[in-house]
Motif scaffolding. Structure first.
Motif: not given
Lengths: 466, 466
Positions: A410, A422, A432
């Motif tokens: 991500v 995050i 992330a």
């Protein structure tokens, strides 16, 4: 092959040079060892103290009432041989020599003497010139680095001291769990190959990260690495990738970092993922340790910004991965809620007006589509949504799909709020990143590893090997 | 050449579509404009309201008691032509068209009509399909992005909407001050070249960052960019660098991102620094906007970890920069306080035992050595020092040298404490990064720019040009 079992699962550890002075390295190591929660017996060795940090101290290893498995040594270099002699006589199995002042400053003879003494008693040596070692399954943190390393699947072997300690801190900040951290230093005795052999079969390790300056026995390294990469990935940062870097490395360690072409070939042959930077290595490690492996390379990119999608496509293409048309069912599913002008080629663009629940629906659909092998989710922070809510939507889609059964990375792009998102994803072990390129590059590393493994497995089965 | 003076220094700004609904884009833009502190006259235009956000509202641009300089338009696409007609008649100079629903979704005719209407009245158009624009010297934030952009020297032109807004947030988080942010969208009228011409002579701008999807008039872009890069650097992120990325870009914007080789050549010819990722671009921008330019390329790397030094050497070598022997005086100066085994080749290794004041002394000496052109400072977080104290030491060395008279980049490697140090340096406008490679790559961007400029300046003087 070295049997490292008692190094990682010792019944007792002695710390020689366990000073009462809280600034001394021996003190810091003992403190970490106690506070990180090593449950078996710890013996401070200090002829000038009765107790250190609440533990009874002994004047020497041989005066400890049992033969210890591991002796951590933090005394000045010239005193190391006598400590090793004494520990060897007393039946110690491993010497972890923190002290510097050996080969790295030209004292080759002193280093030789230490190893010969240890060998005499069948003792193996880690170091010298190291910051210690960590093995989280046994709650061992015998380093003078940060204390609260996070347990997890990454085994990290580092030849660099200062950079290695700093990167210990990075693992904590990035939420990367480790099984082991090995400061390998001068490799006077035990080297990378010995540890690779251990981690190959260590059920607590699912990926190995190595910061490598040089190897002495290239063949043995390649053999060990090739065996490991059939089972789990290895990421290597090779110090001195360039001629100039190799020269810098030579002036630093006193030993030539070696032929660059040799390393490139060796890494390729053994299926090692070769990272050019510390950041790249950590990005890949995060993606590899938390994700399952994909079946094939039908990657889907989901985004709310065309620009972010293009950046990810570029990075994937740099890595030889070309996005294919997304599966028809997935497109139909997403078509239900996005505006008619949304581009549902790959990248799938939910458009800038996407609310958080479109992220939920799209990610859920992709997770549950059998024709999607892996997913890169990109989100640009816009005025309509909050990154933390998008992170929640992604986490819920994963949860409602019964966990990650295919790899996902991500990117949440924006300011401080994006960083919060995050952090949240990271805590949930969903890799992330702050930019689309890093999320895409990390996914590409997973696919490169899988391709290598497939190739080797096929070749091995053809040859009748394992 | 478009005269953009009144766009950047308007006497009055109208916001058409200034809704009272706090979720509407027109409302968000008006709010940012007021709250960011634009000091001249602001006119909300909304036929259904007497006042919006405390300001008297008008039913149309023509009903405003003066001809406005800038009309920001946020109404549904089909209504845009009549707004433009009315604004044109009323003598408005610039239309900033936020609304989407034009060429990007196939409505080419509608977009043409808008531009033709504007032209009829001598009005220039920014957009459509944009998130607005910022010019900090006039305290204009006419966007629906984050409010508190930091004033500074970076002009940021972005063709991507969602990614552009997200990156506005990134500038704030990274402490990067901007002069302008231009969401350029469909470029129906004003394009990159027009803005480059303005920023070339804008005393508030010292670097231009462009997120570029495609250009229609390549020759004009190259000419404008070539003029700018003689005075100040341009960093470009080109969306669709690869065939695959270009295809993704085509499906996103409806227009082909163009021949990749053409862009590469164009960028090279015009001295543009071509970044492959958002992170790279921001790293370089930070180094370029806060630093003076170096005289030549005698770079010195200072470190407390050999590994970090080698990583930086590798990255510099990747960029064609080879470290030379450090000047004799500097070596002698540093030899006074480091241990005898410290390697004082380049990188200069203060060793892992370096306390903060060695950093002060080494950085101070390098800053004041006439034979050092630029400095890369690397620090690995060890048990001996705190990264924030090292940041302080570096800042003090800069202060005591009378400020940065040569470029410097810093890497503080470690965990959360290292991030605190990075933040502190960043606030002092010393570009700081979490890895050695990023600090080195940012320094390399500075040197590449200087090399290009030297080459062009010499050629121009030879040709008798300016």
């Amino acid at each position: 092959m070295a049997d490292l079992k008692k190094l990682f699962y010792p019944s007792s550890i002695a710390v020689v040079g366990a000073s009462r002075n809280p600034k001394k390295i021996g003190h810091l190591i003992l403190k970490n060892l106690i506070e990180y929660g090593y449950k078996s017996r710890i013996y401070p060795v200090n002829p000038a103290a009765d107790e250190v940090l609440g533990l009874k101290a002994y004047p020497s290893v041989s005066s400890i009432p049992e033969p210890v498995d591991v002796v951590v040594v933090s005394v000045p270099a010239p005193k190391v041989p006598e400590v090793i002699e004494d520990a060897g006589k007393a039946g110690a199995k491993f010497a972890v020599i923190i002290s510097s002042g050996f080969k790295e400053v030209g004292n080759v003879e002193l280093e030789k003497k230490v190893v010969e003494t240890a060998r005499k008693y069948g003792m193996r040596v880690l170091g010298p010139n190291i910051f210690g070692y960590v093995y989280t399954p046994s709650r061992i943190n015998a380093t003078f680095g940060p204390r609260d390393v996070i347990p997890g699947g990454v085994a990290f072997i580092t030849q660099s001291g200062a950079l290695g300690i700093a990167l210990m801190g990075t693992t904590i900040m990035e939420g990367i769990g480790v099984s082991a951290i090995i400061s390998i230093g001068n490799k006077a005795d035990l080297d990378d190959a010995d540890f690779l052999e251990f981690f190959e079969n260590d059920p607590n390790t699912n990926i190995v990260l190595i910061y490598l300056e040089g190897i002495t026995n290239g063949r043995r390294f390649v053999e060990a690495a090739s065996r490991v990469t059939i089972k789990k990935p290895i990421v290597v940062i090779k110090s001195g990738r360039t001629e100039a870097g190799a020269r810098a490395a030579a002036s630093h360690t006193g030993s030539l970092a070696g032929n660059i072409a040799f390393y490139e070939t060796a890494f390729k042959q053994s299926g090692i993922l070769f990272a050019k930077s510390v950041e790249e290595a950590f990005d890949w490690v995060k993606a590899l340790t938390w994700n399952p492996l994909p079946n094939s390379d039908r990657i889907v990119v989901i985004t709310n910004g065309g620009g972010a999608g293009v950046q990810a496509s570029d990075t994937l293409a740099d890595n030889g991965l070309l996005l294919q048309k997304p599966p028809k069912n997935l497109v139909e599913e997403i078509r239900k809620f996005v505006p008619p002008f949304a581009s549902l080629a790959n990248p799938i663009d939910l458009t800038g007006m996407a609310p958080t629940d479109w992220y939920y629906k799209a990610v859920y659909a992709a997770l549950n589509d059998p024709d999607v092998d892996s997913i890169v989710v990109l989100y640009c922070h816009t005025a309509l949504t909050h990154p933390v809510e998008v992170a929640d939507a992604i986490m819920n889609a994963v949860k409602d799909s019964g966990g990650l059964k295919k790899p996902m990375t991500v990117a949440l792009i924006g300011g401080v709020e994006a960083y919060e998102g995050i952090k949240k994803l990271t805590q949930a072990k969903i890799p992330a990143y702050p930019t689309p390129e890093r999320a895409a590059a990390a996914m590409a590393a997973i696919h490169r590893y899988v391709k290598y493994r497939e190739y080797v497995t096929k070749r091995l089965s053809y040859l009748g090997g394992s």
